[in-house]
Enzyme design. Structure first.
Site, PDB file in Angstrom:
ATOM      1  N   TYR A 115       0.858  -1.196   0.000  1.00 35.28           N
ATOM      2  CA  TYR A 115       0.000   0.000   0.000  1.00 35.28           C
ATOM      3  C   TYR A 115       0.887   1.236   0.000  1.00 35.28           C
ATOM      4  O   TYR A 115       1.882   1.298   0.726  1.00 35.28           O
ATOM      5  CB  TYR A 115      -0.890   0.005   1.244  1.00 35.28           C
ATOM      6  CG  TYR A 115      -1.754   1.245   1.374  1.00 35.28           C
ATOM      7  CD1 TYR A 115      -2.812   1.481   0.501  1.00 35.28           C
ATOM      8  CD2 TYR A 115      -1.508   2.190   2.379  1.00 35.28           C
ATOM      9  CE1 TYR A 115      -3.603   2.613   0.619  1.00 35.28           C
ATOM     10  CE2 TYR A 115      -2.303   3.330   2.508  1.00 35.28           C
ATOM     11  CZ  TYR A 115      -3.345   3.540   1.624  1.00 35.28           C
ATOM     12  OH  TYR A 115      -4.125   4.662   1.749  1.00 35.28           O
ATOM     13  N   LYS A 149       4.069   8.738   9.165  1.00 38.33           N
ATOM     14  CA  LYS A 149       3.735   8.119  10.459  1.00 38.33           C
ATOM     15  C   LYS A 149       4.640   8.583  11.620  1.00 38.33           C
ATOM     16  O   LYS A 149       4.457   9.677  12.115  1.00 38.33           O
ATOM     17  CB  LYS A 149       3.671   6.604  10.305  1.00 38.33           C
ATOM     18  CG  LYS A 149       2.567   6.227   9.288  1.00 38.33           C
ATOM     19  CD  LYS A 149       2.131   4.786   9.301  1.00 38.33           C
ATOM     20  CE  LYS A 149       0.848   4.634   8.503  1.00 38.33           C
ATOM     21  NZ  LYS A 149       0.982   4.016   7.196  1.00 38.33           N
ATOM     22  N   ASP A 205       9.247   2.769  -0.075  1.00 38.95           N
ATOM     23  CA  ASP A 205       8.202   3.469   0.673  1.00 38.95           C
ATOM     24  C   ASP A 205       8.302   3.006   2.122  1.00 38.95           C
ATOM     25  O   ASP A 205       7.855   1.924   2.483  1.00 38.95           O
ATOM     26  CB  ASP A 205       6.823   3.158   0.080  1.00 38.95           C
ATOM     27  CG  ASP A 205       5.706   3.860   0.848  1.00 38.95           C
ATOM     28  OD1 ASP A 205       6.016   4.583   1.825  1.00 38.95           O
ATOM     29  OD2 ASP A 205       4.525   3.684   0.475  1.00 38.95           O
TER      30      ASP A 205
HETATM   31  C1  LIG Z   1       0.352   4.635   5.842  1.00 38.39           C
HETATM   32  C2  LIG Z   1       1.109   4.449   4.589  1.00 38.39           C
HETATM   33  C3  LIG Z   1       0.971   5.326   3.490  1.00 38.39           C
HETATM   34  C4  LIG Z   1      -0.040   6.441   3.479  1.00 38.39           C
HETATM   35  O1  LIG Z   1       0.227   7.383   4.472  1.00 38.39           O
HETATM   36  P1  LIG Z   1      -0.961   8.391   4.912  1.00 38.39           P
HETATM   37  O2  LIG Z   1      -0.302   9.259   5.931  1.00 38.39           O
HETATM   38  O3  LIG Z   1      -2.043   7.523   5.461  1.00 38.39           O
HETATM   39  O4  LIG Z   1      -1.373   9.131   3.713  1.00 38.39           O
HETATM   40  C5  LIG Z   1       1.765   5.125   2.390  1.00 38.39           C
HETATM   41  N1  LIG Z   1       2.653   4.137   2.340  1.00 38.39           N
HETATM   42  C6  LIG Z   1       2.822   3.272   3.362  1.00 38.39           C
HETATM   43  C7  LIG Z   1       3.849   2.195   3.260  1.00 38.39           C
HETATM   44  C8  LIG Z   1       2.045   3.399   4.517  1.00 38.39           C
HETATM   45  O5  LIG Z   1       2.198   2.530   5.513  1.00 38.39           O
END
Ligand SMILES: *Cc1c(COP(=O)(O)O)cnc(C)c1O
Length: 439
Positions: free
Chosen positions: A144, A267, A239
């Site tokens: 994701y 995060k 990511d």
């Molecule tokens: C949580 C997450 C996102 C999205 O971040 P948001 O702050 O919710 O927009 C993108 N990539 C990864 C790997 C994530 O865990």
């Protein structure tokens, strides 16, 4: 357990927000029942609107590595906001957080702060495309990357496919720029590079995929991606929105010692306030406006209050043994869950080997399976989620809060005490025995 206040609040919220929430997973759709409205949190504990107390392993989905309302973070936020909350002009706090990060991260040289993980990834993809002058990106089924158009694409039916959109409103033409392949499959990646020679701007991966179960990849696989990207002049984008500052201060890049070309964060970086970041070599980052021609901006980017929270939290993360201690705690929790589970399932006549808890650092994921490794999305048994629904409900009854979906991981934080972990493991033993009776 009393739920009246949460239920009333949810009824009201449904009038204001689609599904009653401002982010879909909060609606408890995959576990059923009413979401709990949270009133406060302190350390590893949260309290809902009806006054029920829970030991929390969701941690706001990852950001709260120190726990809720950490004294140093709260103090930093208060001290900063007294002097104004946003200026739309540079502040010293941005330099401070950047310095703290860059001094302790060997994999990036220059960064840009944004306000969410989605925004970080979206901007990083634009940079990759602008830098390489190529349009296509390659992503993996089971990772994701936030909700931007190019990334709301899921696998089609072949090994290497243009995906199908996973959301209405994403044009077909966007989808045609996104190639989707399964995780942990070298052949699929090779095939994509052959088929789309000199067209792939970047390969984007969660090096520790933790948004669709915990699909740990072999280091050799990540190294293979590094090599094939270099050979094809394609950028490797890690990511690390979830793994950054979580499995170590340098995230998965440091954990596996692999140098990606671009890294995204979110995060944990904001100490519980909205911050995202992307970084790369100075040379590459100089392609971002106003230095370069890849445009990206944000009214609240580098927000001083959020920067102060990030500085306070990341300073704590740099304490000696911080990550080692978190990992030991997580291992202790898992071992103790298994001890309790084994005695509970033996009593109820269920077979022991139907449960796995996968983990890395302070991330853990519960899977109802006898498979010892799960490295791709297709290996997850969707039917096993029916056990998770019961587990989730029984844990809530016993004062343990985990994310309301069996595809979500749990997080141990600095504030969890030994007593919290022992109580949690006991609750797990009982709840698992009830869930597993179905088998
Ligand atoms: C949580 C997450 C996102 C999205 O971040 P948001 O702050 O919710 O927009 C993108 N990539 C990864 C790997 C994530 O865990």
């Amino acid at each position: 357990m009393k739920r009246e206040k949460s239920e009333a609040l949810f009824e009201k919220a449904k009038k204001y927000f689609p599904g009653g929430v401002n982010s879909p997973v909060r609606a408890f759709r995959s576990v059923g029942g009413t979401p709990l409205f949270i009133q406060k949190g302190k350390g590893a504990h949260i309290w809902d609107a009806d006054g029920n107390e829970f030991i929390d392993f969701c941690g706001s989905w990852g950001p709260l590595i120190l726990g809720h309302a950490n004294g140093k973070v709260v103090e930093a936020i208060k001290r900063t906001v007294e002097n104004g909350s946003s200026f739309g002009a540079p502040t010293e706090l941005e330099n401070e957080l950047a310095e703290l990060i860059l001094k302790n991260n060997r994999y990036i040289q220059k960064i840009r702060f944004v306000s969410s993980g989605t925004e970080a990834v979206m901007s990083a993809i634009r940079l990759a495309r602008g830098y390489t002058k190529r349009n296509k990106i390659l992503k993996f089924d089971g990772c994701y990357h936030g909700h931007s158009d190019s990334l709301l694409v899921k696998a089609g039916s072949g090994l290497v496919t243009f995906g199908n959109t996973s959301s209405a409103g994403v044009p077909e033409s966007f989808v045609n720029e996104t190639i989707v392949v399964p995780l942990n499959n070298e052949e699929a990646v090779r095939q994509a590079f052959t088929e789309f020679k000199d067209q792939i701007a970047c390969v984007i991966i969660e090096p520790i995929p933790a948004n669709n179960g915990l699909l740990l990849q072999r280091k050799e696989y990540l190294q293979f991606l590094r090599t094939i990207c270099t050979e094809n002049k394609t950028l490797l984008l890690f990511d690390e929105v979830i793994s950054g500052f979580r499995v170590g201060f340098e995230g998965a890049a440091g954990y596996y010692n692999i140098q990606p070309d671009i890294i995204t964060y979110g995060k944990i970086i904001g100490g519980g306030l909205p911050v995202g970041m992307y970084g790369a070599s100075a040379e590459m980052m100089n392609h971002i406006s106003p230095e370069g021609n890849v445009y990206q901006a944000g009214t609240l980017s580098g927000n001083p209050v959020a920067m102060a929270a990030g500085i306070a939290q990341l300073t704590e993360c740099l304490k000696p043994n911080f990550y080692k201690d978190l990992e030991s705690k997580t291992q202790f929790l898992i071992d103790t869950i298994f001890q309790n589970y084994k005695s509970c399932v033996t009593l109820s006549g269920v077979e022991e080997d139907q449960l796995q808890i996968f983990s890395i650092g302070s991330i853990f994921w519960i899977a109802f399976t006898d498979k010892k490794n799960i490295g791709s999305a297709e290996e997850i048994d969707a039917d096993s989620m029916k056990y998770f629904r019961i587990l989730h409900k029984e844990l809530l009854e016993r004062g343990v809060y985990i994310g309301p979906s069996g595809y979500e991981v749990g997080f141990v934080c600095e504030a969890h005490t030994e007593d919290d972990l022992i109580r949690t493991a006991k609750a797990f033993g009982e709840a698992l025995a009830i869930a597993m009776k179905l088998k």
